[in-house]
Design an enzyme around this catalytic site. Sequence first.
Site, PDB file in Angstrom:
ATOM      1  N   ARG A 126       0.861  -1.242   0.145  1.00 58.69           N
ATOM      2  CA  ARG A 126       0.035  -0.070  -0.032  1.00 58.69           C
ATOM      3  C   ARG A 126       0.814   1.165   0.046  1.00 58.69           C
ATOM      4  NH1 ARG A 126      -3.599   2.606   4.436  1.00 58.69           N
ATOM      5  NH2 ARG A 126      -5.309   3.628   3.030  1.00 58.69           N
ATOM      6  N   HIS A 156       0.601   4.335  -2.393  1.00 56.81           N
ATOM      7  CA  HIS A 156       0.216   5.922  -2.042  1.00 56.81           C
ATOM      8  C   HIS A 156       1.453   6.790  -2.404  1.00 56.81           C
ATOM      9  CE1 HIS A 156      -3.254   5.160   0.859  1.00 56.81           C
ATOM     10  NE2 HIS A 156      -3.285   4.625  -0.190  1.00 56.81           N
ATOM     11  N   ASN A 194      -4.124   8.643   4.653  1.00 53.28           N
ATOM     12  CA  ASN A 194      -2.777   8.119   5.039  1.00 53.28           C
ATOM     13  C   ASN A 194      -2.506   8.087   6.851  1.00 53.28           C
ATOM     14  OD1 ASN A 194      -1.911   7.608   2.470  1.00 53.28           O
ATOM     15  ND2 ASN A 194      -0.522   9.540   2.390  1.00 53.28           N
ATOM     16  N   HIS A 238      -6.155  -5.799  -2.514  1.00 53.93           N
ATOM     17  CA  HIS A 238      -6.849  -5.892  -1.401  1.00 53.93           C
ATOM     18  C   HIS A 238      -7.105  -7.474  -0.957  1.00 53.93           C
ATOM     19  CE1 HIS A 238      -8.788  -1.765  -1.319  1.00 53.93           C
ATOM     20  NE2 HIS A 238      -7.345  -1.624  -1.170  1.00 53.93           N
TER      21      HIS A 238
END
Length: 324
Positions: free
Chosen positions: A63, A67, A95, A195
């Site tokens: 992740r 990001h 975040n 996911h």
Amino acid sequence: MATTQTLFTFFVAAAVVAFAAPTSGQLTLDHYDHVCPQALPTIKLLVDAAVGIEPRIGASLVRLHFHDCFVNGCDASVLLDDTPTMKGEKMAKPNNNSLRGFDMIDQIKTAVNIVCFGNVVSCADILAVAARDSIVALGGMPYDVLLGRQDAMTASVDAANAAIPNPLLDLPALISKFQSNNLTLQDLVVLSGAHTLGVARCTTFRDRIYNETSTIDPDFAAALQAQCPRTGDDDVPHSLDETPAKVDTEYFTGLTQRKGLLHTDQQLFQGDGSDADSLVKLYSENSDKFWADFGAAMVKMGNLSPLTGTDGEVRENCRVVNGD
Ligand code: HEM
Ligand SMILES: *[C@@H]1O[C@H](CO)[C@@H](O)[C@H](O)[C@H]1NC(C)=O
Ligand SMILES: *[C@@H]1O[C@H](CO)[C@@H](O)[C@H](O)[C@H]1NC(C)=O
Ligand SMILES: *[C@@H]1O[C@H](CO)[C@@H](O)[C@H](O)[C@H]1NC(C)=O
């Protein structure tokens, strides 16, 4: 003489062809092969060890790379701490109190600086390699990561808030967020397959389990409601698919059963026969196709707007710009 020269030219040409790695901007597969051959094995060793102790760290590292890449490209901007003059990305809404793995990246950076006898491996490359190694450590298929990204000298909380998709978006908004990064609907669907790992907090799926009765499996909703009350317990985690420590296609199977945890997950399969639906069904039924497309899309995401050449720097400490 002419023959010797011809032969020589032939061998040079053959060598160039043999060693020509695929590139993006100036990223290459062999960027560290000579300057620090121990870099990649060291990252893998540390990721394997950490994932062995706590599988979720693998999810968190994947992740972190996402990001990073979605905000002005894969330049490790996400790792910069706030300074008196710069509000970084760590406090951005998607975040704050959510991203993790920063200590792990620090540990990798320290180790790599030691085995390389100096500061040669960028934090952005560490993020890309650690994400891949995490996926492999948790049962995913390996893919080749292009290397040579440099690190940003700045970060922006506003850019992070604008670029990172939030879990309440509908499909058209998701498509458009990905399109801003030149990523297609297929990239959106297959990358959401990340996911397959990790967890989300109650606060990110509360609206879905109480209000989206027409698109959620009732037993699944009831079980979630027992863990995630209407108010309070915001940080209670729930796995994003049935097998949160294993890279597999269970995430997509869950979507076809209306068991997507986030609103955005279920948006990819609404049972209306759309292109997104077809892709979800395809990946739920064909894991080979998932492996191939997921690896290719991770590479595509990892190649977003890299800083190369004289742009950026190799940070000594991933949290701060050199000299600060
Ligand atoms: C499509 C839009 C996406 C949205 C709206 C979204 C949203 C979220 C949210 C809300 C969480 C839980 C955060 C928390 O509870 O603190 C999460 C977790 C996660 N996301 Fe996404 N995500 C998206 C796409 C992606 C992509 C493209 C990747 C990677 C390629 C990814 C990887 C992950 C991982 C691995 C976790 C679990 C992290 C952990 O357990 O530490 N996500 N995501
Ligand atoms: C970050 O999260 C913490 C813990 O939930 C919260 O107390 C703080 O206000 C948040 N900061 C920002 C800038 O959103
Ligand atoms: C997307 O592609 C266009 C056209 O090739 C390019 O100008 C733009 O910089 C790309 N955007 C990103 C985020 O890579
Ligand atoms: C669900 O919808 C109602 C009415 O639209 C709203 O007041 C509420 O905040 C939503 N979320 C939850 C968790 O009930």
